[in-house]
Motif scaffolding. Structure first.
Motif, PDB file in Angstrom:
ATOM      1  N   GLU A 182      52.803  16.638   4.226  1.00  0.00           N
ATOM      2  CA  GLU A 182      53.529  16.782   5.495  1.00  0.00           C
ATOM      3  C   GLU A 182      52.576  17.077   6.647  1.00  0.00           C
ATOM      4  OE1 GLU A 182      57.845  18.505   3.863  1.00  0.00           O
ATOM      5  OE2 GLU A 182      56.258  19.894   4.497  1.00  0.00           O
ATOM      6  N   ILE A 183      51.664  18.027   6.442  1.00  0.00           N
ATOM      7  CA  ILE A 183      50.724  18.391   7.504  1.00  0.00           C
ATOM      8  C   ILE A 183      49.802  17.219   7.825  1.00  0.00           C
ATOM      9  CG2 ILE A 183      48.745  19.872   8.056  1.00  0.00           C
ATOM     10  CD1 ILE A 183      50.191  22.089   6.428  1.00  0.00           C
ATOM     11  N   THR A 184      49.332  16.541   6.785  1.00  0.00           N
ATOM     12  CA  THR A 184      48.455  15.396   7.004  1.00  0.00           C
ATOM     13  C   THR A 184      49.151  14.327   7.824  1.00  0.00           C
ATOM     14  OG1 THR A 184      47.289  15.823   4.921  1.00  0.00           O
ATOM     15  CG2 THR A 184      47.073  13.624   5.867  1.00  0.00           C
ATOM     16  N   ALA A 185      50.380  13.994   7.460  1.00  0.00           N
ATOM     17  CA  ALA A 185      51.127  12.963   8.191  1.00  0.00           C
ATOM     18  C   ALA A 185      51.376  13.381   9.636  1.00  0.00           C
ATOM     19  CB  ALA A 185      52.455  12.686   7.486  1.00  0.00           C
ATOM     20  N   GLN A 186      51.773  14.634   9.827  1.00  0.00           N
ATOM     21  CA  GLN A 186      52.070  15.106  11.185  1.00  0.00           C
ATOM     22  C   GLN A 186      50.831  15.083  12.065  1.00  0.00           C
ATOM     23  OE1 GLN A 186      53.223  19.283  11.588  1.00  0.00           O
ATOM     24  NE2 GLN A 186      54.642  18.721  13.197  1.00  0.00           N
ATOM     25  N   GLY A 193      46.943   9.754  16.749  1.00  0.00           N
ATOM     26  CA  GLY A 193      47.716   8.708  17.404  1.00  0.00           C
ATOM     27  C   GLY A 193      48.189   7.602  16.486  1.00  0.00           C
ATOM     28  N   ILE A 194      48.400   7.899  15.188  1.00  0.00           N
ATOM     29  CA  ILE A 194      48.886   6.901  14.232  1.00  0.00           C
ATOM     30  C   ILE A 194      50.396   7.089  14.094  1.00  0.00           C
ATOM     31  CG2 ILE A 194      48.719   6.024  11.875  1.00  0.00           C
ATOM     32  CD1 ILE A 194      45.878   7.215  11.791  1.00  0.00           C
ATOM     33  N   ALA A 195      51.156   6.119  14.535  1.00  0.00           N
ATOM     34  CA  ALA A 195      52.606   6.289  14.644  1.00  0.00           C
ATOM     35  C   ALA A 195      53.266   6.524  13.288  1.00  0.00           C
ATOM     36  CB  ALA A 195      53.215   5.072  15.330  1.00  0.00           C
ATOM     37  N   ARG A 196      52.895   5.741  12.274  1.00  0.00           N
ATOM     38  CA  ARG A 196      53.484   5.901  10.939  1.00  0.00           C
ATOM     39  C   ARG A 196      52.349   5.885   9.922  1.00  0.00           C
ATOM     40  NH1 ARG A 196      56.359   3.002   6.629  1.00  0.00           N
ATOM     41  NH2 ARG A 196      58.057   4.371   5.908  1.00  0.00           N
ATOM     42  N   PRO A 197      51.781   7.028   9.656  1.00  0.00           N
ATOM     43  CA  PRO A 197      50.590   7.092   8.811  1.00  0.00           C
ATOM     44  C   PRO A 197      50.869   6.656   7.376  1.00  0.00           C
ATOM     45  CG  PRO A 197      50.930   9.141  10.020  1.00  0.00           C
ATOM     46  CD  PRO A 197      52.175   8.342  10.165  1.00  0.00           C
ATOM     47  N   ARG A 198      49.971   5.845   6.843  1.00  0.00           N
ATOM     48  CA  ARG A 198      50.024   5.426   5.447  1.00  0.00           C
ATOM     49  C   ARG A 198      49.096   6.353   4.645  1.00  0.00           C
ATOM     50  NH1 ARG A 198      47.442  -0.144   5.991  1.00  0.00           N
ATOM     51  NH2 ARG A 198      46.134   1.215   7.274  1.00  0.00           N
ATOM     52  N   GLY A 253      44.271  -0.201   2.748  1.00  0.00           N
ATOM     53  CA  GLY A 253      45.702  -0.032   2.562  1.00  0.00           C
ATOM     54  C   GLY A 253      46.253   1.320   2.979  1.00  0.00           C
ATOM     55  N   TYR A 254      45.411   2.211   3.476  1.00  0.00           N
ATOM     56  CA  TYR A 254      45.928   3.514   3.883  1.00  0.00           C
ATOM     57  C   TYR A 254      45.112   4.086   5.042  1.00  0.00           C
ATOM     58  CZ  TYR A 254      42.211   5.140   0.667  1.00  0.00           C
ATOM     59  OH  TYR A 254      41.013   5.353   0.018  1.00  0.00           O
ATOM     60  N   ASP A 255      45.719   5.054   5.741  1.00  0.00           N
ATOM     61  CA  ASP A 255      45.060   5.741   6.855  1.00  0.00           C
ATOM     62  C   ASP A 255      44.375   7.018   6.407  1.00  0.00           C
ATOM     63  OD1 ASP A 255      46.021   3.956   9.035  1.00  0.00           O
ATOM     64  OD2 ASP A 255      47.984   4.693   8.376  1.00  0.00           O
ATOM     65  N   GLY A 321      40.916  16.854  21.321  1.00  0.00           N
ATOM     66  CA  GLY A 321      41.280  17.815  22.344  1.00  0.00           C
ATOM     67  C   GLY A 321      41.963  17.186  23.543  1.00  0.00           C
ATOM     68  N   GLN A 322      41.720  15.913  23.779  1.00  0.00           N
ATOM     69  CA  GLN A 322      42.355  15.230  24.913  1.00  0.00           C
ATOM     70  C   GLN A 322      43.825  14.931  24.644  1.00  0.00           C
ATOM     71  OE1 GLN A 322      40.181  15.414  27.457  1.00  0.00           O
ATOM     72  NE2 GLN A 322      39.065  16.254  25.704  1.00  0.00           N
ATOM     73  N   LYS A 323      44.251  15.069  23.375  1.00  0.00           N
ATOM     74  CA  LYS A 323      45.645  14.793  23.026  1.00  0.00           C
ATOM     75  C   LYS A 323      46.503  16.050  23.071  1.00  0.00           C
ATOM     76  CE  LYS A 323      44.208  11.041  19.917  1.00  0.00           C
ATOM     77  NZ  LYS A 323      44.168  10.043  20.983  1.00  0.00           N
TER      78      LYS A 323
END
Length: 324
Positions: A182-186, A193-198, A253-255, A321-323
């Motif tokens: 969960e933390i990794t995906a969030q 900036g990865i909308a739907r992380p794989r 195949g994954y992020d 940090g810019q995000k």
């Protein structure tokens, strides 16, 4: 590149190690692009490094190409390369806390920590934490943090970190693995900036248990957990045999990959990109990065240390940090 007023705060790390020299060389490489401030005793910097003592990070409103900005934190003595001194231990710990305070109050955009020597801190100041990651979590007042190792070639997260290998099966739990995922995906969404992380999830056992003949954790609960989280919208694959997860085609195949224990995660990234790997702590309410190596006492003070990982860590702290 924009030049906001919040610099990256760089901690001194263990003064007897390579931290001060790689920080100085990283500043030289990035001084035209990224505002930064080094926190520590100026006596511990290499003598040929131009530096400017400041009173507040507010004085660093743009990249400083003429001198490294230093927020002074006096230690009780000069450093002896390769030989940690007990009297320095508390100062190293206090500098980390000071950097965290700066980023939590908005004076810095992120923290980049130079390597510490855990035994030196334990012996000299009774440091009660297994490492940086756990101490930062305590300072932030959070229970669940995740250690990610990141480079251009791979992002990988160990679900368990600084424990003996024979303790891993007991420490690895459905709730713990769920929180890691969960933390990794969030954070891949928020910080990268990865909308739907794989996310690819490794098995614990050889060949991911091979149908239960080499261990049952995959069948009993890892695969069911992945299936459950897939139903919740997570883009997960696994459990996968760790020995086939990290070649070039598989990485497409994954992020990010989630591994079950420390070496299962760190061996592939250090093999693929030893000099450019960066340690990122996910789950904190602020940005923290670190070079993915230790204090290197054997070459400290000799001008031989490779600053590439520190350079990449500062760059990543700045980008993340810019995000925020």
């Amino acid at each position: 590149m924009s030049r906001p007023s919040r610099p990256v705060a760089i901690t001194c790390g263990e003064p007897a190690g390579i931290g001060p020299e790689i920080a100085a060389r990283a500043w030289a490489a990035l001084s035209n692009d990224i505002p930064m401030v080094w926190i520590g005793d100026p006596r511990h910097l290499p003598q040929d490094v131009p530096h400017r003592v400041i009173d507040s990070p507010d004085e660093v409103i743009a990249p400083s190409a003429d001198a490294l900005p230093v927020l002074p934190h006096p230690f009780d003595s000069a450093a002896l390369p390769g030989v940690p001194q007990p009297g320095h231990a508390q100062g190293v710990i206090d500098v980390i806390a000071r950097a965290v305070d700066l980023v939590q109050t908005g004076a810095a955009c992120g923290v980049c920590t130079a390597p510490i020597h855990k035994k030196a801190l334990q012996d000299g100041a009774g440091f009660a934490y297994p490492g940086h990651t756990e101490y930062l979590a305590a300072l932030a007042g959070v229970d669940d943090v995740v250690m990610m190792l990141a480079s251009d070639q791979l992002r990988v997260v160990p679900a368990t970190i600084h424990i003996a290998l024979d303790q891993v099966p007991q420490a690895l739990t459905p709730m713990g693995l769920r929180r890691t995922i969960e933390i990794t995906a969030q954070e891949l969404q928020n910080r990268f900036g990865i909308a739907r992380p794989r996310i690819a999830v490794a098995g614990l056992n050889p060949h991911a248990g091979e149908g239960g003949s080499m261990g049952r954790q995959e069948i009993d609960w890892i695969a069911p957990l992945i299936l459950e989280m897939q139903g919740e919208g997570f883009a997960l694959t696994g459990p996968l045999p760790a020995d086939t997860m990290f070649h070039a085609r598989a990485r497409e195949g994954y992020d990010a990959a989630v591994a079950m224990y420390h070496d299962q995660a760190l061996i592939p990234i250090k093999t693929l990109d030893f000099d450019r790997g960066v340690n990122v702590t996910l789950g904190l309410p602020f940005v923290r990065t670190s070079p993915d190596h230790g204090t290197a006492f054997d070459i400290a003070g000799q001008g031989r240390a490779n600053p590439t990982s520190m350079i990449e860590a500062i760059k990543l702290a700045w980008q993340m940090g810019q995000k925020t």
